[in-house]
Design a protein around this motif. Structure first.
Motif, PDB file in Angstrom:
ATOM      1  N   UNK A 189     -15.398   0.929   2.151  1.00  0.00           N
ATOM      2  CA  UNK A 189     -13.934   0.878   2.157  1.00  0.00           C
ATOM      3  C   UNK A 189     -13.374   2.043   2.971  1.00  0.00           C
ATOM      4  N   UNK A 190     -12.204   1.846   3.616  1.00  0.00           N
ATOM      5  CA  UNK A 190     -11.601   2.954   4.368  1.00  0.00           C
ATOM      6  C   UNK A 190     -11.204   4.101   3.440  1.00  0.00           C
ATOM      7  N   UNK A 191     -11.371   5.319   3.916  1.00  0.00           N
ATOM      8  CA  UNK A 191     -10.915   6.499   3.180  1.00  0.00           C
ATOM      9  C   UNK A 191      -9.417   6.647   3.451  1.00  0.00           C
ATOM     10  N   UNK A 192      -8.627   6.629   2.388  1.00  0.00           N
ATOM     11  CA  UNK A 192      -7.173   6.610   2.542  1.00  0.00           C
ATOM     12  C   UNK A 192      -6.577   8.001   2.404  1.00  0.00           C
ATOM     13  N   UNK A 193      -5.526   8.229   3.151  1.00  0.00           N
ATOM     14  CA  UNK A 193      -4.771   9.462   3.022  1.00  0.00           C
ATOM     15  C   UNK A 193      -3.922   9.401   1.765  1.00  0.00           C
ATOM     16  N   UNK A 194      -3.780  10.508   1.073  1.00  0.00           N
ATOM     17  CA  UNK A 194      -2.984  10.557  -0.152  1.00  0.00           C
ATOM     18  C   UNK A 194      -1.518  10.806   0.221  1.00  0.00           C
ATOM     19  N   UNK A 195      -0.880   9.748   0.739  1.00  0.00           N
ATOM     20  CA  UNK A 195       0.494   9.871   1.224  1.00  0.00           C
ATOM     21  C   UNK A 195       1.458  10.220   0.094  1.00  0.00           C
ATOM     22  N   UNK A 196       1.168   9.737  -1.117  1.00  0.00           N
ATOM     23  CA  UNK A 196       2.085   9.978  -2.245  1.00  0.00           C
ATOM     24  C   UNK A 196       2.172  11.461  -2.589  1.00  0.00           C
ATOM     25  N   UNK A 197       1.092  12.196  -2.379  1.00  0.00           N
ATOM     26  CA  UNK A 197       1.081  13.628  -2.685  1.00  0.00           C
ATOM     27  C   UNK A 197       2.116  14.380  -1.852  1.00  0.00           C
TER      28      UNK A 197
ATOM     29  N   UNK B 144       4.422  -0.565  11.214  1.00  0.00           N
ATOM     30  CA  UNK B 144       4.965  -0.515   9.850  1.00  0.00           C
ATOM     31  C   UNK B 144       4.310  -1.580   8.986  1.00  0.00           C
ATOM     32  N   UNK B 145       4.171  -2.789   9.529  1.00  0.00           N
ATOM     33  CA  UNK B 145       3.543  -3.865   8.768  1.00  0.00           C
ATOM     34  C   UNK B 145       2.111  -3.503   8.386  1.00  0.00           C
ATOM     35  N   UNK B 146       1.360  -2.945   9.333  1.00  0.00           N
ATOM     36  CA  UNK B 146      -0.029  -2.561   9.053  1.00  0.00           C
ATOM     37  C   UNK B 146      -0.095  -1.454   8.003  1.00  0.00           C
ATOM     38  N   UNK B 147       0.752  -0.445   8.133  1.00  0.00           N
ATOM     39  CA  UNK B 147       0.753   0.649   7.158  1.00  0.00           C
ATOM     40  C   UNK B 147       1.142   0.148   5.773  1.00  0.00           C
ATOM     41  N   UNK B 148       2.118  -0.753   5.700  1.00  0.00           N
ATOM     42  CA  UNK B 148       2.554  -1.281   4.405  1.00  0.00           C
ATOM     43  C   UNK B 148       1.455  -2.092   3.733  1.00  0.00           C
ATOM     44  N   UNK B 149       0.613  -2.760   4.526  1.00  0.00           N
ATOM     45  CA  UNK B 149      -0.447  -3.588   3.959  1.00  0.00           C
ATOM     46  C   UNK B 149      -1.727  -2.814   3.677  1.00  0.00           C
ATOM     47  N   UNK B 150      -2.080  -1.874   4.564  1.00  0.00           N
ATOM     48  CA  UNK B 150      -3.377  -1.204   4.473  1.00  0.00           C
ATOM     49  C   UNK B 150      -3.294   0.271   4.105  1.00  0.00           C
ATOM     50  N   UNK B 151      -2.132   0.881   4.286  1.00  0.00           N
ATOM     51  CA  UNK B 151      -1.993   2.300   4.032  1.00  0.00           C
ATOM     52  C   UNK B 151      -2.532   3.122   5.192  1.00  0.00           C
TER      53      UNK B 151
ATOM     54  N   UNK C 188       0.817  -1.216   0.000  1.00  0.00           N
ATOM     55  CA  UNK C 188       0.000   0.000   0.000  1.00  0.00           C
ATOM     56  C   UNK C 188       0.847   1.260   0.000  1.00  0.00           C
ATOM     57  N   UNK C 189       2.141   1.121  -0.285  1.00  0.00           N
ATOM     58  CA  UNK C 189       3.043   2.265  -0.217  1.00  0.00           C
ATOM     59  C   UNK C 189       3.543   2.448   1.203  1.00  0.00           C
ATOM     60  N   UNK C 190       4.538   3.319   1.365  1.00  0.00           N
ATOM     61  CA  UNK C 190       5.109   3.498   2.693  1.00  0.00           C
ATOM     62  C   UNK C 190       5.892   4.802   2.735  1.00  0.00           C
TER      63      UNK C 190
ATOM     64  N   UNK D  53      -8.053   7.764   7.161  1.00  0.00           N
ATOM     65  CA  UNK D  53      -8.619   8.855   7.958  1.00  0.00           C
ATOM     66  C   UNK D  53      -9.466   8.336   9.114  1.00  0.00           C
ATOM     67  N   UNK D  54      -9.777   7.041   9.092  1.00  0.00           N
ATOM     68  CA  UNK D  54     -10.677   6.479  10.090  1.00  0.00           C
ATOM     69  C   UNK D  54     -12.119   6.443   9.623  1.00  0.00           C
ATOM     70  N   UNK D  55     -12.402   7.043   8.444  1.00  0.00           N
ATOM     71  CA  UNK D  55     -13.752   7.043   7.891  1.00  0.00           C
ATOM     72  C   UNK D  55     -13.860   5.972   6.805  1.00  0.00           C
ATOM     73  N   UNK D  56     -15.092   5.653   6.408  1.00  0.00           N
ATOM     74  CA  UNK D  56     -15.332   4.724   5.296  1.00  0.00           C
ATOM     75  C   UNK D  56     -16.162   5.412   4.230  1.00  0.00           C
ATOM     76  N   UNK D  57     -15.997   4.954   2.987  1.00  0.00           N
ATOM     77  CA  UNK D  57     -16.771   5.538   1.894  1.00  0.00           C
ATOM     78  C   UNK D  57     -18.107   4.827   1.757  1.00  0.00           C
TER      79      UNK D  57
END
Length: 205
Positions: A158-166, A140-147, A126-128, A150-154
Motif C-alpha cells: 500500500x502507498x505510504x500516506x502523508x499525515x495531512x490531518x496533523x 484535486x480529484x486524485x488527492x480527494x480519492x487517494x490522499x 481521503x481527506x483534502x 510519499x511515493x513509497x509503499x509499505x
C-alpha cells in the motif's frame, strides 16, 4: 432508515428517515464484502431520492475503470483485480447488464468532494487540504480519492500516506475515510470515520 425489498427479495429503495436526516457516503462502497450489488443499490437509490450524497472513493474509481475500459469515463488504464476488485466484478457479473451500466453511470457522476454548510463542512474520501476545497481539477480529484503520498509503499504494497490531518489548520471540518483507524477522533478539525468494519472493526457514522 428502513430498506424496502421487492417480493423476490431485491432491494428497491429506502424509506425516508423520520427526522429528515440525510446520509453522506464517504466512498469505498465496493470491494468490501459479499454483497456489493446490494450496497450499491442502497447508495444509488438513496442518492437518486435525495436521501444521500456520495463522493467517489478510490475503489469506485478502480471499479469504473474495470467496467468501462478504454472509455472516456475515467483513466484508460484497466486496474489490477486485487484488494477486493475481483470479488466485486464477480458479484456484478451475476447482475443484469443494465444494472452494471447503471453502476458505471452512478460512479461516473460522483464528485471528488463536497463543501457544505456554507463552507464549514467538507466531505472527501481521503481527506483534502484546505487549499483544494471547492476546486475542481484532475489533481484535486486524485488527492480527494487517494490522499497525498510519499511515493513509497509499505510491506503490504500500500502507498505510504502523508499525515495531512496533523498539519491541517483550516476552518472547515473535514470528514473522510480511506485509511482505517481503530477509533474516530478529531485531529485539527478533521475526523476519519473509517473504523475498519470490513476488517473486523466497526461501522462509524
Amino acid at each position: 432508515w428502513t430498506v424496502r425489498f421487492s417480493a423476490s427479495g431485491d432491494i428497491v429503495g429506502v424509506d425516508d428517515h423520520p427526522d429528515g436526516r440525510r446520509v453522506i457516503f464517504v466512498g469505498d462502497l465496493v470491494d468490501r464484502g459479499p454483497r456489493t450489488p446490494d450496497v450499491l443499490r442502497i447508495a444509488m437509490s438513496m442518492t437518486a431520492a435525495g436521501q444521500a450524497l456520495c463522493v467517489r472513493g478510490n475503489h469506485e474509481e478502480k471499479l469504473l475503470r474495470a467496467l468501462a475500459p478504454r472509455g472516456s469515463r475515467s483513466s484508460t488504464t484497466t486496474p489490477a483485480a486485487r484488494h477486493g476488485l475481483a470479488e466485486s466484478l464477480e458479484q456484478l457479473g451475476t447482475q443484469p447488464p443494465e444494472f452494471r451500466t447503471a453502476v458505471a453511470d452512478f460512479i461516473d457522476g460522483l464528485v471528488s468532494h463536497y463543501v457544505l454548510d456554507d463552507g464549514r463542512l467538507v466531505i472527501a474520501h481521503a481527506g483534502l487540504a484546505q487549499r483544494y476545497h471547492g476546486r475542481t481539477s484532475g489533481r484535486v480529484r486524485t488527492l480527494a480519492m487517494y490522499g497525498e503520498t510519499t511515493g513509497e509503499t509499505d510491506r503490504w504494497g500500500y502507498p505510504v500516506r502523508l499525515d495531512w490531518a496533523r498539519d491541517y489548520r483550516g476552518d472547515a471540518r473535514v470528514v473522510y475515510g480511506h485509511t482505517p483507524v481503530p477509533e474516530s477522533e478529531w485531529v485539527n478539525n478533521t475526523v476519519c470515520v473509517d473504523t475498519g468494519c470490513v476488517f473486523g472493526g466497526k461501522l462509524t457514522a
